[in-house]
Design an enzyme around this catalytic site. Sequence first.
Site, PDB file in Angstrom:
ATOM      1  N   GLY A  33       0.939  -1.587   0.069  1.00 45.98           N
ATOM      2  CA  GLY A  33      -0.270  -0.065  -0.008  1.00 45.98           C
ATOM      3  C   GLY A  33       0.682   1.092   0.431  1.00 45.98           C
ATOM      4  O   GLY A  33       0.816   2.278  -0.952  1.00 45.98           O
ATOM      5  N   THR A  69       5.330  -7.039   4.452  1.00 47.34           N
ATOM      6  CA  THR A  69       4.874  -8.304   4.446  1.00 47.34           C
ATOM      7  C   THR A  69       4.425  -8.928   2.863  1.00 47.34           C
ATOM      8  O   THR A  69       4.780 -10.842   2.523  1.00 47.34           O
ATOM      9  CB  THR A  69       3.748  -8.378   5.335  1.00 47.34           C
ATOM     10  OG1 THR A  69       4.067  -7.244   6.321  1.00 47.34           O
ATOM     11  CG2 THR A  69       3.046  -9.644   5.581  1.00 47.34           C
ATOM     12  N   CYS A  75       2.037 -13.246   1.216  1.00 49.02           N
ATOM     13  CA  CYS A  75       2.123 -13.945  -0.453  1.00 49.02           C
ATOM     14  C   CYS A  75       3.758 -14.599  -0.539  1.00 49.02           C
ATOM     15  O   CYS A  75       2.997 -15.705  -1.154  1.00 49.02           O
ATOM     16  CB  CYS A  75       1.385 -12.746  -1.021  1.00 49.02           C
ATOM     17  SG  CYS A  75       0.542 -11.431   0.569  1.00 49.02           S
ATOM     18  N   TYR A 127      11.343  -3.326  -6.062  1.00 51.52           N
ATOM     19  CA  TYR A 127      10.654  -2.273  -5.378  1.00 51.52           C
ATOM     20  C   TYR A 127      11.594  -0.881  -5.222  1.00 51.52           C
ATOM     21  O   TYR A 127      10.908   0.431  -5.438  1.00 51.52           O
ATOM     22  CB  TYR A 127      10.379  -2.530  -4.162  1.00 51.52           C
ATOM     23  CG  TYR A 127       8.330  -3.791  -4.343  1.00 51.52           C
ATOM     24  CD1 TYR A 127       7.849  -2.870  -3.844  1.00 51.52           C
ATOM     25  CD2 TYR A 127       8.301  -4.885  -4.854  1.00 51.52           C
ATOM     26  CE1 TYR A 127       6.070  -3.267  -4.226  1.00 51.52           C
ATOM     27  CE2 TYR A 127       6.807  -4.812  -5.148  1.00 51.52           C
ATOM     28  CZ  TYR A 127       6.168  -4.775  -4.940  1.00 51.52           C
ATOM     29  OH  TYR A 127       5.245  -5.310  -4.841  1.00 51.52           O
ATOM     30  N   GLY A 143       9.797   4.834  11.315  1.00 49.73           N
ATOM     31  CA  GLY A 143       9.446   6.218  11.239  1.00 49.73           C
ATOM     32  C   GLY A 143       8.529   6.839  12.437  1.00 49.73           C
ATOM     33  O   GLY A 143       7.876   5.363  13.275  1.00 49.73           O
ATOM     34  N   TYR A 210      -6.613 -18.735   7.292  1.00 45.48           N
ATOM     35  CA  TYR A 210      -5.527 -18.785   6.345  1.00 45.48           C
ATOM     36  C   TYR A 210      -4.170 -19.082   6.155  1.00 45.48           C
ATOM     37  O   TYR A 210      -3.870 -20.224   5.955  1.00 45.48           O
ATOM     38  CB  TYR A 210      -5.473 -16.985   5.390  1.00 45.48           C
ATOM     39  CG  TYR A 210      -6.018 -16.687   5.205  1.00 45.48           C
ATOM     40  CD1 TYR A 210      -6.546 -16.649   3.858  1.00 45.48           C
ATOM     41  CD2 TYR A 210      -7.438 -15.660   5.816  1.00 45.48           C
ATOM     42  CE1 TYR A 210      -7.130 -15.747   2.819  1.00 45.48           C
ATOM     43  CE2 TYR A 210      -7.758 -14.744   4.805  1.00 45.48           C
ATOM     44  CZ  TYR A 210      -8.354 -14.960   3.432  1.00 45.48           C
ATOM     45  OH  TYR A 210      -9.507 -14.054   2.768  1.00 45.48           O
ATOM     46  N   ILE A 211      -3.476 -18.753   7.476  1.00 40.96           N
ATOM     47  CA  ILE A 211      -2.338 -19.053   7.286  1.00 40.96           C
ATOM     48  C   ILE A 211      -2.471 -20.193   7.804  1.00 40.96           C
ATOM     49  O   ILE A 211      -1.171 -21.638   7.641  1.00 40.96           O
ATOM     50  CB  ILE A 211      -1.350 -17.295   8.206  1.00 40.96           C
ATOM     51  CG1 ILE A 211      -1.539 -17.167   7.427  1.00 40.96           C
ATOM     52  CG2 ILE A 211       0.016 -18.666   8.615  1.00 40.96           C
ATOM     53  CD1 ILE A 211      -0.561 -15.395   8.358  1.00 40.96           C
ATOM     54  N   GLY A 294      -3.910 -14.992  13.867  1.00 40.83           N
ATOM     55  CA  GLY A 294      -4.495 -14.151  13.595  1.00 40.83           C
ATOM     56  C   GLY A 294      -3.308 -13.211  13.441  1.00 40.83           C
ATOM     57  O   GLY A 294      -2.070 -13.159  13.734  1.00 40.83           O
ATOM     58  N   ASP A 335      -3.062  -2.765   6.187  1.00 39.85           N
ATOM     59  CA  ASP A 335      -3.730  -3.207   7.132  1.00 39.85           C
ATOM     60  C   ASP A 335      -3.665  -2.903   8.348  1.00 39.85           C
ATOM     61  O   ASP A 335      -4.418  -3.454   9.817  1.00 39.85           O
ATOM     62  CB  ASP A 335      -2.196  -4.615   7.546  1.00 39.85           C
ATOM     63  CG  ASP A 335      -2.724  -6.098   6.286  1.00 39.85           C
ATOM     64  OD1 ASP A 335      -3.087  -5.899   5.487  1.00 39.85           O
ATOM     65  OD2 ASP A 335      -1.996  -6.981   6.663  1.00 39.85           O
ATOM     66  N   ALA A 373      -8.120 -15.764  -2.006  1.00 40.08           N
ATOM     67  CA  ALA A 373      -7.780 -17.552  -2.218  1.00 40.08           C
ATOM     68  C   ALA A 373      -7.235 -17.556  -0.916  1.00 40.08           C
ATOM     69  O   ALA A 373      -6.756 -17.172   0.007  1.00 40.08           O
ATOM     70  CB  ALA A 373      -6.800 -17.654  -3.365  1.00 40.08           C
TER      71      ALA A 373
HETATM   72  P1  NDP Z   1      -7.062 -15.247  10.200  1.00 38.29           P
HETATM   73  O1  NDP Z   1      -7.537 -14.333  10.844  1.00 38.29           O
HETATM   74  O2  NDP Z   1      -7.252 -15.814   9.002  1.00 38.29           O
HETATM   75  O3  NDP Z   1      -7.893 -16.736  11.064  1.00 38.29           O
HETATM   76  C1  NDP Z   1      -6.737 -16.691  12.812  1.00 38.29           C
HETATM   77  C2  NDP Z   1      -7.015 -17.670  13.412  1.00 38.29           C
HETATM   78  O4  NDP Z   1      -6.600 -18.468  14.551  1.00 38.29           O
HETATM   79  C3  NDP Z   1      -9.042 -18.166  13.319  1.00 38.29           C
HETATM   80  O5  NDP Z   1      -8.735 -19.835  13.049  1.00 38.29           O
HETATM   81  C4  NDP Z   1      -9.071 -18.092  15.203  1.00 38.29           C
HETATM   82  O6  NDP Z   1      -9.772 -18.868  15.472  1.00 38.29           O
HETATM   83  C5  NDP Z   1      -7.437 -18.590  15.472  1.00 38.29           C
HETATM   84  N1  NDP Z   1      -6.899 -17.727  16.323  1.00 38.29           N
HETATM   85  C6  NDP Z   1      -7.032 -16.839  16.931  1.00 38.29           C
HETATM   86  N2  NDP Z   1      -6.897 -16.418  18.137  1.00 38.29           N
HETATM   87  C7  NDP Z   1      -6.748 -17.603  18.773  1.00 38.29           C
HETATM   88  C8  NDP Z   1      -6.672 -18.553  20.094  1.00 38.29           C
HETATM   89  N3  NDP Z   1      -6.137 -17.676  21.155  1.00 38.29           N
HETATM   90  N4  NDP Z   1      -6.259 -19.268  20.133  1.00 38.29           N
HETATM   91  C9  NDP Z   1      -6.397 -20.378  19.198  1.00 38.29           C
HETATM   92  N5  NDP Z   1      -6.620 -19.742  18.012  1.00 38.29           N
HETATM   93  C10 NDP Z   1      -6.783 -18.684  17.724  1.00 38.29           C
HETATM   94  O7  NDP Z   1      -5.176 -14.877  10.832  1.00 38.29           O
HETATM   95  P2  NDP Z   1      -3.758 -16.201  10.308  1.00 38.29           P
HETATM   96  O8  NDP Z   1      -3.099 -15.260  10.929  1.00 38.29           O
HETATM   97  O9  NDP Z   1      -4.270 -17.430   8.856  1.00 38.29           O
HETATM   98  O10 NDP Z   1      -4.335 -14.562   8.895  1.00 38.29           O
HETATM   99  C11 NDP Z   1      -3.864 -13.083   8.940  1.00 38.29           C
HETATM  100  C12 NDP Z   1      -4.356 -12.179   8.083  1.00 38.29           C
HETATM  101  O11 NDP Z   1      -3.859 -12.482   6.516  1.00 38.29           O
HETATM  102  C13 NDP Z   1      -6.142 -13.171   7.352  1.00 38.29           C
HETATM  103  O12 NDP Z   1      -7.078 -12.761   7.991  1.00 38.29           O
HETATM  104  C14 NDP Z   1      -5.110 -12.574   5.703  1.00 38.29           C
HETATM  105  O13 NDP Z   1      -6.277 -10.881   6.473  1.00 38.29           O
HETATM  106  C15 NDP Z   1      -4.129 -11.985   5.501  1.00 38.29           C
HETATM  107  N6  NDP Z   1      -3.603 -13.423   4.977  1.00 38.29           N
HETATM  108  C16 NDP Z   1      -4.167 -13.462   3.687  1.00 38.29           C
HETATM  109  C17 NDP Z   1      -3.478 -14.755   3.316  1.00 38.29           C
HETATM  110  C18 NDP Z   1      -4.008 -14.914   1.558  1.00 38.29           C
HETATM  111  O14 NDP Z   1      -5.061 -14.184   0.842  1.00 38.29           O
HETATM  112  N7  NDP Z   1      -3.839 -15.776   1.004  1.00 38.29           N
HETATM  113  C19 NDP Z   1      -2.959 -15.679   3.113  1.00 38.29           C
HETATM  114  C20 NDP Z   1      -2.258 -15.528   5.055  1.00 38.29           C
HETATM  115  C21 NDP Z   1      -2.933 -14.371   5.591  1.00 38.29           C
HETATM  116  P3  NDP Z   1     -11.756 -18.576  15.255  1.00 38.29           P
HETATM  117  O15 NDP Z   1     -12.014 -18.589  13.739  1.00 38.29           O
HETATM  118  O16 NDP Z   1     -12.322 -19.675  16.447  1.00 38.29           O
HETATM  119  O17 NDP Z   1     -11.432 -17.512  16.079  1.00 38.29           O
END
Ligand code: NDP
Length: 495
Positions: A33, A69, A75, A127, A143, A210-211, A294, A335, A373
């Site tokens: 961004g 990132t 990604c 970049y 910064g 996702y991750i 997350g 983000d 995706a």
């Molecule tokens: P997400 O927000 O996608 O998922 C977080 C996961 O962690 C959920 O399953 C959540 O569970 C769980 N969780 C959260 N807190 C706890 C806890 N204390 N104990 C156990 N489980 C927990 O996060 P990610 O880290 O996977 O990815 C972050 C962001 O990065 C994504 O939201 C996305 O925006 C971006 N991303 C995009 C990608 C793509 O476009 N392909 C690839 C990777 C990242 P619950 O569902 O129960 O809350």
Amino acid sequence: MARKMLIDGELSKSGEEEAHFDFDLFVIGAGSGGVRAARFSAQSGAKVGICELPFHPISSEVIGGIGGTCVIRGCVPKKILVYGASFKAELEDARNFGWELNERIDFNWKKLLHKKTEEIVRLNGIYKRLLSNAGVKMYEGEGKTVGPNEVEVTQLDGTKICYSAKHILIATGSRAQRPAIPGQELAITSDEALSLEELPRRVVILGGGYIAVEFASIWCGMGATVDLFFRKELPLRGFDDEMRAVVARNLEARGINLHPRTTLTELVKTENGIKVVTDHGEELMADAVLFATGRIPNTKRLNLKAVGVELDNVGAVKVDDYSRTNVPSIWAIGDVTNRMNLTPVALMEGTCFAKTVFGGQPCKADYSNIPCAVFCIPPLSVVGLSEEQAIEQAKGDISIFTSTFNPMKNSISGRQEKTIMKLVVDAETDKVIGASMSGPDAPEIMQGIAIALKCGATKAQFDSTVGIHPSAAEEFVTMRSVSRRIAAGKPKTNL
Ligand code: NDP
């Protein structure tokens, strides 16, 4: 700077007053961004500065690097590892296509790691060149805001330099968050997972987003034993429930051990690896534990509250539809604003920012029908509403069309893995309001479907489109009979 800013009827001050600032725009954070906003603003004639920490391609200690990132530790390297992990199944499938693979086949993790790092270094250079070609002045350092028009950059040697700018753009992204459980320091996040020195043989992953599912597929594909723990019945909360069930089944079929409704309570270092304890009292040993729980906005060290910028309860910068904060000279995109945390969305917000502030074209980002995706193996891709969202949001009835089939390739390879596609249609207008697919090439196919949804395509227009034969994609234009029709307001099932 001759151009005027036009937003909410406000005009910029005269050129003379602007001359008091070092820059028209100073951007903190050179991720997707930030770089986009800086370049496009500079191309509109603005004098632009940008700061970012230098990056070390392997160490995860320094969070930074021009490219951000997505390019450095998100990604791009992730997708390279997904490609690397995909070959194992491809080689297995190749046998029934006549390939004799008699000799032992080994996977060399260090080689892939090296290739991945080379590519990231190359992209980092691209970049940097993009910025310098656009005339953006780059500063290596951290910064922070020290006033509505002042940014202080701390260089690696500790020297602090203050720059003034008519506009400041916060584009500092997000970072992984860790649940506070005993032994949490033994776990890694995706930052380290992308650069591990040794390939772990036994992996435990916490999270169902996702991750989590992407790394489960990566490590499983590379031959590790993978145990995936998540709190819900199914992974990928927020996606279409039927798709989530198919993804879960496919992950299991590929050899990943799923532990639904389970979380971790303790990690203990032992001679034999990390002992992982679950809330069900199970214990298992791992070489690596990944927290994929997350991400949180990177605002802690920006001094924003002190200069009067409002943050929300997770620390995200609050902005209006134009990405402007409550302090008129400070803006934020990507983000760090926690709107829709995807690279292409940050790019869109960066473009809109530049148009609004320096292009004389006030522009709001359009968050409708954004495709996305999940690069698990096989991948999931969606655009528009899931069935559950449609039930909640649609004013009238909805029709669901689904197709579940064995991809043609599997009929020869013998792989037992279904592809599923779904269209969600507004029964009254016939408009397709959601599409999803779990199966090979889903993201490649969904990008085109997203254009159709953006154009407001109807199911009749899908049906009148001639398919490409033989392909999986043609199923999207041959789903003739409705799988189910759902009356408006039917309660949503929560998995
Ligand atoms: P997400 O927000 O996608 O998922 C977080 C996961 O962690 C959920 O399953 C959540 O569970 C769980 N969780 C959260 N807190 C706890 C806890 N204390 N104990 C156990 N489980 C927990 O996060 P990610 O880290 O996977 O990815 C972050 C962001 O990065 C994504 O939201 C996305 O925006 C971006 N991303 C995009 C990608 C793509 O476009 N392909 C690839 C990777 C990242 P619950 O569902 O129960 O809350």
